[in-house]
Design an enzyme around this catalytic site. Structure first.
Site, short mmCIF file in Angstrom:
data_model
loop_
_atom_site.label_atom_id
_atom_site.label_comp_id
_atom_site.label_asym_id
_atom_site.label_seq_id
_atom_site.Cartn_x
_atom_site.Cartn_y
_atom_site.Cartn_z
N CYS A 209 -0.38 14.04 9.47
CA CYS A 209 1.03 13.82 9.20
C CYS A 209 1.78 15.14 8.97
CB CYS A 209 1.20 12.86 8.02
SG CYS A 209 2.84 12.15 7.86
N HIS A 210 2.12 15.46 7.71
CA HIS A 210 2.79 16.71 7.38
C HIS A 210 1.81 17.78 6.87
CE1 HIS A 210 6.24 14.05 7.56
NE2 HIS A 210 7.06 15.08 7.47
N CYS B 148 -12.76 -6.75 -7.49
CA CYS B 148 -11.81 -7.05 -8.56
C CYS B 148 -11.66 -8.56 -8.79
CB CYS B 148 -10.48 -6.38 -8.22
SG CYS B 148 -9.35 -6.16 -9.60
N HIS B 149 -10.47 -9.12 -8.47
CA HIS B 149 -10.20 -10.54 -8.70
C HIS B 149 -10.71 -11.44 -7.56
CE1 HIS B 149 -7.53 -8.85 -11.71
NE2 HIS B 149 -7.23 -10.06 -12.15
#
Length: 421
Positions: free
Chosen positions: A165-166, A358-359
């Site tokens: 990208c940059h 996680c969940h």
């Protein structure tokens, strides 16, 4: 990836800064570790344990503009121009990057990225490669003399350097792109050309270019190819697994917990389908950015819009080799969907690998498939899942992972490198 026979583990330096692009930092950071590469994330003026703020940037295609307009259809039918103003207003209100054919974009705050090494303690000789994410941070890193000198050392030694990208702005400042073919986010072109680079015009946002030890990419959309090229430059061998993996998500799935597995598995060569009940390929699921910031539970803000890759109604469990269940808010809703429950049961009954983050366990609880299993998950759902008849392993540390036969569980996105090994 593993390491070439007889050689030590590869070590990579990840050069970070405040408001680097979220996916361009975390996906390579966790994916490289999953493939056996040690990664030290550093930032000038900061130490191990310090935080770098990240930024999320979203490119919305014309089809997404239509969907947004339909979501406020009353205004649209009154005046398409008014609807455009409202959609743009909401984009800026929530800090999302909506292009809509505009000349530039905006951004919002992403996750907090925790550094695991100290910049001032870097020993150049200890690293085999350098990776520079994009975002706004490269503009400032390119003006830091210590950073420029470090990049020059990597360039002069011909060690692999990957910039996306940059991030190529830092390479330009160090004189590392002169005479080299490279690409980047299109607006970086003038700076690279001025630095003597041979510009490769990207025809998509997923393009990756290699010239000797320099690997360049356009945006995080191309992370899988970008990371694959960097691993090859490091001497790794990645053979496409050909495996088919299903990821089931819903609205406000945790941002990292869907994107990191998706892009990492793509690096490996897996075919990955991401689906959501009542949605089709090309539809999007908004994601949630969840961070542990010292409160009793995680904070949450809206993240990227994840584009689904397949139709939920066409899913056949028998055609996949593994299942991934990300966390976030969506599992509590998905656990009420009978079709999702049936799929989870089919994977477990076939003893195919199931990864829950996680969940994600909430879906497996509803499916009744955790009896006698050992697992972990986000601490806040312990009371919910212990009634399933399994054994909950405390999420301490938060990057803990637990394997029980075909079930692999992670307490949170922090444990994804181990989960994906």
């Amino acid at each position: 990836m593993g390491n070439p026979k007889g050689e030590e583990q590869r070590r990579v330096l990840l050069l970070c800064g405040d408001y680097m692009e979220d996916y361009e930092a975390m996906v390579p950071f966790q994916a490289l570790q999953a493939f056996g590469v040690s990664v030290d994330a550093v930032s000038p003026g900061k130490k191990a344990g310090d935080i770098c703020a990240t930024a999320i940037t979203i490119k919305v295609e014309s089809t997404d503009r239509v969907k947004l307009c339909l979501s406020c259809s009353f205004i649209y039918f009154v005046s398409p121009y008014s609807c455009f103003n409202v959609c743009v207003w909401f984009g800026f209100l929530y800090g999302r990057t909506y292009l809509f054919g505009l000349q530039a974009y905006t951004e919002s705050r992403g996750h907090n990225f925790t550094l695991n090494a100290t910049f001032d303690e870097i020993e150049f000789d200890e690293y085999d490669g350098l990776l520079i994410p994009g975002g706004r941070s490269p503009e400032h890193l390119a003006m830091n003399a210590s950073v420029v000198e470090l990049v020059r050392k990597f360039s002069d030694s011909r060690k692999p350097i990957a910039a996306i990208c940059h991030g190529q702005l830092v390479l330009a400042a160090a004189g590392a792109v002169k005479g080299r073919k490279c690409t980047a986010f299109p607006t970086v072109k003038p700076g690279l050309v001025a630095a003597g680079a041979h510009w490769v015009e990207p025809d998509t946002l997923s393009v990756g270019v290699v010239d000797d030890n320099i690997v360049t990419g356009v945006t995080y959309y191309g992370n899988p190819e970008f990371i694959r090229l960097f691993l090859k430059a490091l001497g790794g061998n990645i053979s496409g697994s050909g495996r088919r993996v299903l990821i089931i998500c819903g609205d406000y799935v945790e941002d990292y917990e869907v994107t990191v597995p998706y892009q990492t598995l793509k690096v490996l060569g897996c075919h990955v389908d991401v689906v959501c009940p009542k949605k089709k390929a090309g539809d999007t699921c908004p994601t949630a950015i969840r961070d542990l910031e010292g409160a009793q539970t995680c904070s949450e803000t809206q993240g990227q819009n994840f584009v689904l890759t397949a139709d939920f109604e066409s899913v056949d469990a028998s055609s996949y080799d593994a299942l991934v269940l990300p966390g976030g808010k969506d599992p509590e809703v998905l656990s009420l969907n009978e079709d999702v429950i049936v799929l989870a049961k089919q994977f477990m009954e076939a003893r195919k690998p199931i990864a829950s983050i996680c969940h994600g366990l909430e879906i497996l609880v509803a499916a009744g498939v955790l009896q006698g299993k050992k697992f972990t998950g986000y601490p806040g759902i312990k009371a919910h899942v212990v009634v399933s008849g399994g054994t909950f392993a405390e999420a301490n540390p938060i990057d803990r992972c637990v394997t029980d036969v075909n079930l692999v569980t992670a307490a949170a996105w922090h444990g994804q490198p181990e989960l994906l090994i």
